[in-house]
Scaffold this active site. Sequence first.
Site, mmCIF file in Angstrom:
data_model
loop_
_atom_site.group_PDB
_atom_site.id
_atom_site.type_symbol
_atom_site.label_atom_id
_atom_site.label_comp_id
_atom_site.label_asym_id
_atom_site.label_seq_id
_atom_site.Cartn_x
_atom_site.Cartn_y
_atom_site.Cartn_z
ATOM 1 N N HIS A 26 2.899 3.319 -9.000
ATOM 2 C CA HIS A 26 2.777 1.873 -9.218
ATOM 3 C C HIS A 26 4.033 1.317 -9.896
ATOM 4 C CE1 HIS A 26 -1.188 1.954 -7.659
ATOM 5 N NE2 HIS A 26 -1.727 2.603 -8.677
ATOM 6 N N LEU A 63 11.518 -19.920 -4.263
ATOM 7 C CA LEU A 63 10.494 -19.017 -3.724
ATOM 8 C C LEU A 63 9.159 -19.154 -4.486
ATOM 9 C CD1 LEU A 63 9.827 -16.512 -1.885
ATOM 10 C CD2 LEU A 63 10.550 -15.100 -3.817
ATOM 11 N N ASP A 106 0.829 -1.204 0.000
ATOM 12 C CA ASP A 106 0.000 0.000 0.000
ATOM 13 C C ASP A 106 0.873 1.269 0.000
ATOM 14 O OD1 ASP A 106 -2.295 1.506 0.092
ATOM 15 O OD2 ASP A 106 -2.653 1.208 2.225
HETATM 16 C C1 FPP Z 1 -1.710 0.208 -3.396
HETATM 17 O O1 FPP Z 1 -1.277 1.534 -3.489
HETATM 18 C C2 FPP Z 1 -1.222 -0.605 -4.482
HETATM 19 C C3 FPP Z 1 -1.998 -1.211 -5.403
HETATM 20 C C4 FPP Z 1 -3.456 -1.090 -5.535
HETATM 21 C C5 FPP Z 1 -1.426 -2.089 -6.401
HETATM 22 C C6 FPP Z 1 -0.131 -2.735 -6.028
HETATM 23 C C7 FPP Z 1 0.681 -2.720 -7.222
HETATM 24 C C8 FPP Z 1 2.026 -2.713 -7.293
HETATM 25 C C9 FPP Z 1 2.947 -2.878 -6.147
HETATM 26 C C10 FPP Z 1 2.643 -2.532 -8.587
HETATM 27 C C11 FPP Z 1 2.609 -3.766 -9.316
HETATM 28 C C12 FPP Z 1 1.347 -3.897 -10.035
HETATM 29 C C13 FPP Z 1 0.687 -5.054 -10.183
HETATM 30 C C14 FPP Z 1 -0.691 -5.049 -10.763
HETATM 31 C C15 FPP Z 1 1.307 -6.370 -9.781
HETATM 32 P P1 FPP Z 1 -2.395 2.630 -3.571
HETATM 33 O O2 FPP Z 1 -2.576 2.976 -4.992
HETATM 34 O O3 FPP Z 1 -3.610 2.173 -2.857
HETATM 35 O O4 FPP Z 1 -1.722 3.804 -2.792
HETATM 36 P P2 FPP Z 1 -2.469 4.967 -1.974
HETATM 37 O O5 FPP Z 1 -3.238 4.281 -0.871
HETATM 38 O O6 FPP Z 1 -1.332 5.783 -1.456
HETATM 39 O O7 FPP Z 1 -3.321 5.698 -2.949
#
Ligand code: FPP
Length: 246
Positions: A42, A136, A25
Amino acid sequence: MGNVKDGSEYPSLARIPAHVGMIMDGNGRWARQRNLPRLAGHRAGMEALRIILRAAAEFGIPIVTLYAFSTENWKRPQHEVQGLMQLLGESLDKEVAKLHENGAQIRCIGDLSPLPDELQRKIHDAEELTRNNSGLLVNLALNYGGRQEIVKAVREIVALGVPPEEITADLISRHLYTSDLPDPDLIIRTSGEFRTSNFLLWQSAYAEFYISPVYWPDFGKKELYQALVEFGRRERRYGGLTDSTE
Ligand code: FPP
């Protein structure tokens, strides 16, 4: 016991969890802090993931489950959803061969059917290529939701005509996506939020939770190590009085 290859930098850990769940997150806030578009967050998150997977293998963690896209994430603006799908496709193109070389096994949990066909194909190919690897286990939760997973399990059990008295916790576990995996011992959530957000609801019954204040793109090997040190200090009682893992 020395679980860590570069032990001088990271002294050996008391206990290594068999399965770590990660709620990645804070990508959006990381980007906003830098006046960048959310997708740049992302992208940076994907880079962090590469580093964390390498570190997880080095620390000797056998299984990681990554919350990559939830059943609720479709509510985000269409261009962000599309961007995430594209990023995942590109990352599979770039990373699968390397993961395979390192002996990693790639698997996905969740309902993949609404994902773009090409992405489903890439996922299927990655799973097939790596299915006999014993390093892994990288378990990607995609269009995953804990409630939806439990509903799926109940529907399957009902469809089998199982009598009520034969419905047990173990039977439900066997109808989850993670049927052949141990429950997570540790769930890490970044960006300081204290929520499960529908991640591994059933499986996390006795998991230790570790909340890091750091946004996911800044969560690196050092931060993972700190989480593992903290995990080693926790006393796990599973509802009993002593640590039943000993
Ligand atoms: C949360 O950050 C993250 C996600 C919803 C996606 C997680 C994705 C990655 C780590 C990148 C790789 C992508 C994939 C699809 C494997 P947020 O957008 O909720 O952050 P915020 O809460 O600060 O807005």
